[in-house]
Write a protein that holds these residues in place. Structure first.
Motif, short mmCIF file in Angstrom:
data_model
loop_
_atom_site.label_atom_id
_atom_site.label_comp_id
_atom_site.label_asym_id
_atom_site.label_seq_id
_atom_site.Cartn_x
_atom_site.Cartn_y
_atom_site.Cartn_z
N ILE A 195 10.17 -20.66 15.24
CA ILE A 195 11.38 -21.52 15.45
C ILE A 195 12.44 -20.65 16.13
O ILE A 195 12.75 -19.63 15.62
N HIS A 196 12.86 -21.25 17.22
CA HIS A 196 13.85 -20.38 17.97
C HIS A 196 15.13 -21.40 17.74
O HIS A 196 15.61 -22.42 17.66
N ILE A 197 16.17 -20.34 17.27
CA ILE A 197 17.47 -20.89 16.84
C ILE A 197 18.33 -20.31 17.73
O ILE A 197 18.66 -18.99 18.17
N GLU A 198 19.01 -21.20 18.74
CA GLU A 198 19.89 -20.89 19.96
C GLU A 198 21.09 -20.27 19.46
O GLU A 198 21.64 -20.42 18.17
N THR A 199 21.70 -19.76 20.16
CA THR A 199 23.02 -18.87 19.81
C THR A 199 24.05 -19.73 18.96
O THR A 199 24.45 -21.00 19.34
#
Length: 400
Positions: A376-380
């Protein structure tokens, strides 16, 4: 906990009314929707217009000033209120509340209020110590009301004593914790969560040490978010940041101190989050006096520190174990390897070489890795929001 909460501030007649104005502003800044009711005595110190402008709501001062025919104003305000804060709570309003006297807008509304009530006394120290006042405060606590301890300091009368109104920030913190205490539907209510933070320090001598660039911000934000989800939080921190309110803080310095502090509560923990940047090595020999400059190069022999995350991975039974991986390259490769080697349930990885992420930043960008799940990629985002994402993902995986 204060986001969109209906908070009514009941202002009574004491010199500390001027602090109540700042308190209203701080409640609004914390996300609350605020209304104000004032006694006639309070309006002698500060005009209702001040509170009307700050709260952007009409100020209630008169029981019989019924502007809405469909509502009885004091009952309508009482029903609207989700948290009542009485500040400054004078001996007079304390006596009325304790003995069921309702003879103005403030006391009548409080009589009809069923929401949690936070009473913040502020008065002369002799009035506070008066047996009648003390008996009334005891009665109010027996009714289930929360009484905040007054501060000690320089009083309006010109001498030191107990009875000063606590600073508005402290009252907001107390209100926040009161709502957490009263809430029954929080997912981590009654669960113990241990979080480590900061960069550990390994001494070379009394004035020099080995450390890293970790500020502890991510760990501290995680502690705050876990607290707001109802957890009993233990923050084991090597950071110099201000301690979050409402959590148990255990300051440490070295990796071995951190391990000892964590393991003392390991068996009872539901979630453990290793957000600290733990030194992998320490000097084998620590000098007890400052090492003097030599005329030639010196060598410092290092030995390995305990691997806290791996030790917990071997010993865990029911604990959900979250580790962090601060990398500068090949983030996915190193994070998935760490997940497996440490027997963790989740690894939160970030590329600390990025300008907006990593050490000493207020923002972060992370990838969450779990066994047999898509990353799961959590953006800035802010570290506060990143912390919330991490905990909610853990709750989902644990099915809590």
């Amino acid at each position: 906990m204060l986001e969109n909460k209906h908070v009514t501030v009941f202002v009574t007649g004491g010199i500390a009314v001027y602090k109540a104005a700042d308190l209203v502003r701080k409640f609004i800044k914390a996300g609350a929707i605020v209304r104000v009711a004032m006694t006639k005595s309070a309006t002698e110190f500060v005009q209702p217009l001040t509170f009307q402008i700050l709260s952007r709501n009409e100020v209630y001062t008169d029981t019989f000033d019924e502007k809405e025919p469909e509502n009885v104003s004091h009952i309508h305000l009482a029903d609207w209120t989700e948290l009542a804060v009485i500040v400054p709570a004078t001996a007079n309003i304390i006596g009325k509340m304790a003995n069921g006297i309702a003879d103005d807008m403030v006391s009548t509304t409080l009589m009809a209020t069923t929401a949690p009530r936070l009473i913040v006394p502020a008065m002369n120290s002799n009035m506070l110590a008066n047996p009648a006042t003390q008996l009334n405060l005891e009665k109010l606590e027996s009714f289930g009301y929360t009484v905040m301890e007054p501060d000690t300091g320089f009083l309006a009368e010109g001498y030191e004593g107990k009875g000063r109104l606590p600073e508005p920030d402290k009252i907001v913190e107390k209100a926040h914790l009161l709502l957490l205490e009263k809430a029954s539907d929080l997912p981590l209510k009654g669960k113990k969560v241990i979080i480590s933070a900061g960069g550990t320090i390994e001494r070379i001598d009394p004035v020099r040490y080995i450390t890293n660039d970790s500020s502890g911000k991510m760990g501290h934000r995680l502690a705050e978010q876990a607290r707001d989800l109802g957890a009993d939080v233990i923050l084991v921190t090597a950071s110099k940041l201000e301690h979050p309110f409402g959590v148990t803080v255990r300051p440490v310095s070295s990796a071995r101190e951190m391990q000892a502090a964590i393991m003392s509560d390991f068996d009872d923990a539901t979630i453990i989050i290793m957000a600290a940047a733990v030194s992998d090595y320490r000097p084998k020999n620590q000098a007890d006096k400052k090492m003097k400059k030599a005329s030639q190069d010196i060598q410092i022999l290092l030995e390995e520190n305990p691997d806290i995350l791996a030790t917990m991975g071997q010993q865990k039974t029911h604990q959900f174990l979250i580790g962090f991986a601060a990398e500068t390259n090949d983030v996915e490769k190193y994070a998935t390897d760490k997940l497996k080697r440490k027997n963790a349930d989740m690894i939160v990885a970030n590329d600390v070489s990025k300008e907006h992420a990593g050490f000493n930043k207020d923002t972060n960008e992370v990838i969450i890795f779990q066994p047999n799940k898509e990353a799961i990629h959590i953006e800035t985002d802010t570290k506060e929001n990143i912390a919330k994402h991490i905990l909610l993902e853990a709750l989902y995986s644990m099915k809590l």
